[in-house]
Write an enzyme that holds these catalytic residues in place. Structure first.
Site, PDB file in Angstrom:
ATOM      1  N   THR A  17       0.768  -0.825   0.009  1.00 28.35           N
ATOM      2  CA  THR A  17      -0.168   0.275   0.071  1.00 28.35           C
ATOM      3  C   THR A  17       1.102   1.779  -0.211  1.00 28.35           C
ATOM      4  O   THR A  17       0.632   2.457  -0.202  1.00 28.35           O
ATOM      5  CB  THR A  17      -0.989  -0.365   1.044  1.00 28.35           C
ATOM      6  OG1 THR A  17       0.104  -0.080   2.586  1.00 28.35           O
ATOM      7  CG2 THR A  17      -2.188  -1.399   1.039  1.00 28.35           C
ATOM      8  N   GLU A 209      29.189  -5.120 -14.857  1.00 31.44           N
ATOM      9  CA  GLU A 209      29.576  -3.262 -13.911  1.00 31.44           C
ATOM     10  C   GLU A 209      30.664  -3.230 -13.065  1.00 31.44           C
ATOM     11  O   GLU A 209      31.018  -4.908 -13.123  1.00 31.44           O
ATOM     12  CB  GLU A 209      28.483  -2.454 -13.186  1.00 31.44           C
ATOM     13  CG  GLU A 209      26.995  -2.585 -13.639  1.00 31.44           C
ATOM     14  CD  GLU A 209      26.275  -2.115 -12.739  1.00 31.44           C
ATOM     15  OE1 GLU A 209      27.366  -2.018 -11.466  1.00 31.44           O
ATOM     16  OE2 GLU A 209      25.239  -1.147 -12.474  1.00 31.44           O
ATOM     17  N   HIS A 248      25.720   2.638  -8.281  1.00 29.56           N
ATOM     18  CA  HIS A 248      25.325   1.619  -7.998  1.00 29.56           C
ATOM     19  C   HIS A 248      26.183   1.171  -6.021  1.00 29.56           C
ATOM     20  O   HIS A 248      27.429   1.709  -6.626  1.00 29.56           O
ATOM     21  CB  HIS A 248      25.647   0.406  -8.151  1.00 29.56           C
ATOM     22  CG  HIS A 248      24.152   0.004  -9.310  1.00 29.56           C
ATOM     23  ND1 HIS A 248      24.257  -0.006 -10.847  1.00 29.56           N
ATOM     24  CD2 HIS A 248      22.740   0.739  -8.815  1.00 29.56           C
ATOM     25  CE1 HIS A 248      23.335  -0.060 -11.463  1.00 29.56           C
ATOM     26  NE2 HIS A 248      22.250   0.910 -10.590  1.00 29.56           N
TER      27      HIS A 248
END
Lengths: 293, 396
Positions: A17, A209, A248
């Site tokens: 929610t 990466e 990242h």
């Protein structure tokens, strides 16, 4: 065939929610993904997006027989949410959340090691099996059904790769976003292994990466197994400086072994078709698939 | 987030780790007072004045000096404070020294010879565990030790579910060749150090050198400490230690605007959504004959306000000769991003460098048309290949 998620997957959304959870759950449902309900502690017994809300994952599993969960819980509660899902018997746990403290993930990974579950992520775009299930935040329309599997540490770069593969006349079996954190549930090698075993997947794209040794590990495994399917590889961060985190948490060059250059060299030595430019992923895949036939 | 040596030592001390004591000083007068205190309170007639910057190799650059009296400490500090310290880990122009740590002399001779050791704790990605790396060869570059004498670098991996075990601590002490009081001291040191690592959500502790003194005590003479940014929410005390003056001012500004930006040395700026695609875009710039001027992830909502902020940050770098905007519009529609770019461009008046906008994904065609018909000096592209060619073209 496909891997991890398909039209039979019974999916619940943890953090259902909340803003992110609501938005993406709605998109997943619009894609005809089999979302059977969601979890928000304290809101059990209500309905959200026409699906039942439960207080705990355990309640959700009892009521819906859910086997897959996608997590949108904020970082400070996300590790707990992963453990809860594992404990409740969820088989595939996909954690989208970015920013989980690393010590939380180390403990979580050890905690779930002996549970019968597979964790994807965290800090990932999720998993999509085109036409069957979108359990993630990716734009569904980019991914057309086909015979190429994708394993990627990145979000938008996965969409880029999928788009190129589709525009080159092919399609996707399953795209797995494994995430860009230093500690993740499923490694590049493990994800590649799933796709190698999948009968429908005929070629694989690996997007890596800088940082860590997962791409090299995957490459060595692929070679050891006899390069059964053609693999195209790209490593982002060829121009990244040493010791700087590039967005990242895991994208950081520590030594000589985790640079893009080193990874690309090892991948090429292992028989992977390595592209220097991300613009060449689709065309290269098309070329190697054609050469195979 | 990196801490200064003096902050790292404070943190260690709060967990019961023995450290080389000292006081921080921002002026030569404060350095004098610190040296007097060390003399009176710690019986340390000599002291070491150490530049406090976020970079290693400070000694090699002349940022660490021995002073044999408070007067000399003041004199040495007056030279170090304000200097542009150049070390192998700083930018070529060095870093401005704003403070020094005046620390006690811990190398005084005694009953047994002193010995410099090496201890670090970090997360090992391959085993997905914390690892304690240690060596008898302290005071040197550990990467060099590992390369030349790998058998002298030891590792202890910690099981995350049960933590560091006693046998592992003993093993560390034995491998470091310690016995008697020094063994006991090191056991306590490692126990407290690991507790501090976990307690502070650190991502790196490097104690080099860790000194076994001539009195057989064990102390941290240096402390390189980095804290996991993602865990700072539970350590407001540590977050308060952030020294923004040590960070690039543009990066600080970008962070305040919630943009993920890293400054680089090249001539082509870029603005991208997503970290992986941003790195890949930097690579495209290089392959097109340019050098990336930055990494910049604008995130999921590339609206006019964010695009404008990103433009301003990129353009604050005088080296930028062109800008490549690369957005893969998934859930964000490309036409909305295009409108953002056009609005931001107009708000800023004239931008004097060529701009290439590559928008791919939802409504990419509409977006390209909007850019092309905007009348702005902006080149558009849909395919990444086209964008790469456009970059090569504008750099000619």
């Amino acid at each position: 065939m496909s891997v991890l998620v398909n039209k039979k997957s019974k999916i619940i959304v943890q953090g259902f929610t909340g803003k992110e959870g609501s938005f993406h759950a709605e998109q997943m449902i619009a894609y005809n993904t089999n979302v059977v309900g969601g979890v928000t502690p304290g809101k059990g017994g209500t309905k959200h997006l026409d699906k039942p809300v439960f207080n705990t994952v355990s309640d959700a599993v009892s009521a819906t027989k859910a086997d897959t969960s996608i997590i949108f819980v904020p970082p400070r509660f996300a590790a707990d949410a992963i453990m809860e899902a594992a404990d409740a018997g969820i088989k595939v746990i996909i954690c989208i959340t970015e920013g989980i403290p690393i010590q939380d993930m180390i403990k979580t990974k050890a905690y779930i090691a002996d549970k019968k579950c597979r964790l994807i992520g965290p800090n990932c775009p999720g998993v999509i099996t085109p036409g069957e299930a979108k359990v993630g935040i990716m734009p569904g329309f980019v991914f057309k059904k086909g015979n190429i599997g994708i394993v990627s540490k990145s979000g938008t770069l996965t969409y880029e790769a999928a788009d190129q593969v589709v525009k080159a006349g092919m399609g996707i079996t399953t795209a797995i976003g494994i995430g860009g954190d230093p500690i993740i549930g499923t490694t590049t090698k493990e994800a590649v292994e799933l796709l190698m075993k999948d009968k429908e997947t005929e070629g694989i794209v690996i997007i890596g990466e800088i940082g860590g040794g997962m791409e090299a590990e995957a490459a060595r495994w692929i070679q050891k197994m006899g390069n059964k399917k053609p693999v195209v590889g790209f490593i982002a961060g060829q121009t990244a400086p040493k010791g700087r985190k590039m967005g990242h948490a895991g994208a950081i060059v520590g030594g000589d072994d985790d640079t893009a250059e080193a990874k690309m060299r090892i991948m090429a030595e292992c028989g992977i078709h390595v592209v220097a430019s991300p613009a060449d992923i689709g065309a290269t895949m098309a070329r190697v698939m054609a050469a195979r036939k | 987030m990196n801490l200064h040596e003096y902050q790292g030592k404070e943190l260690l001390k709060s967990y019961g780790v023995k450290i080389q004591e000292g006081f921080v000083a921002t002026t030569p007068e404060e350095a004098y007072a610190a040296a007097v205190r060390l003399r009176d309170e710690r019986k340390s007639g000599w002291c070491v004045v150490k530049a406090q910057i976020h970079a290693g190799g400070r000694g090699k650059g002349g940022g660490v000096k021995l002073a044999k009296s408070p007067e000399l400490a003041q004199e040495v500090a007056s030279k170090i404070i304000g200097m542009q310290l150049i070390t192998p880990q700083t930018p070529p122009t060095g870093k401005l020294v704003r403070k020094v740590l005046v620390a006690e002399d811990v190398y005084a001779p005694g009953p047994s010879p002193h010995k410099e050791l090496y201890i670090s704790i970090l997360t090992d990605r391959a085993t997905q565990r914390n690892v304690i790396i240690y060596s008898t060869e302290g005071g040197m570059d550990i990467e060099k030790v590992a390369e030349e004498t790998p058998h002298l670098v030891h590792k202890a991996f910690v099981d995350p579910l049960v933590g560091l075990q006693s046998y592992q601590i003993s093993q560390i002490c034995f491998n470091l060749g310690l016995s008697g009081l020094a063994f006991k001291e090191m056991s306590q040191f490692i126990t407290a150090l690991y507790k501090a690592f976990i307690g502070s959500d650190a991502s790196l502790f490097e104690i080099n050198p860790c000194l076994k003194t001539s009195q057989d005590t064990v102390i941290a003479v240096d402390a390189k400490v980095a804290i996991d940014d993602n865990a700072l929410y539970r350590h407001p005390d540590l977050e308060a230690m952030r020294d923004k003056e040590e960070e690039d001012p543009t990066e600080v500004l970008a962070a305040e605007s919630d943009l993920n930006y890293v400054k680089l040395d090249g001539n082509v700026g870029c603005m991208v959504n997503g970290a992986g695609l941003a790195m890949a875009t930097m690579d495209v710039i290089k392959l097109s004959g340019g050098e990336p001027a930055n990494f910049l992830d604008v995130g999921g909502t590339a609206n006019a306000e964010r695009v404008e902020k990103a433009f301003r940050i990129i353009l604050s770098d005088p080296n930028v000769k062109a800008i490549l905007i690369n957005i893969f519009g998934g859930i964000v529609r490309c036409d909305r991003v295009a409108q953002g770019v056009i609005d931001a461009y107009k708000n800023m008046g004239t931008i004097h460098v060529p701009i290439i906008v590559r928008l791919q994904g939802t409504n990419a065609d509409i977006a390209k048309k909007m850019i092309d018909e905007s009348g702005l000096k902006v080149r558009s592209a849909i395919l990444l290949k086209e964008a790469a060619e456009a970059v090569a073209d504008v750099l000619k």
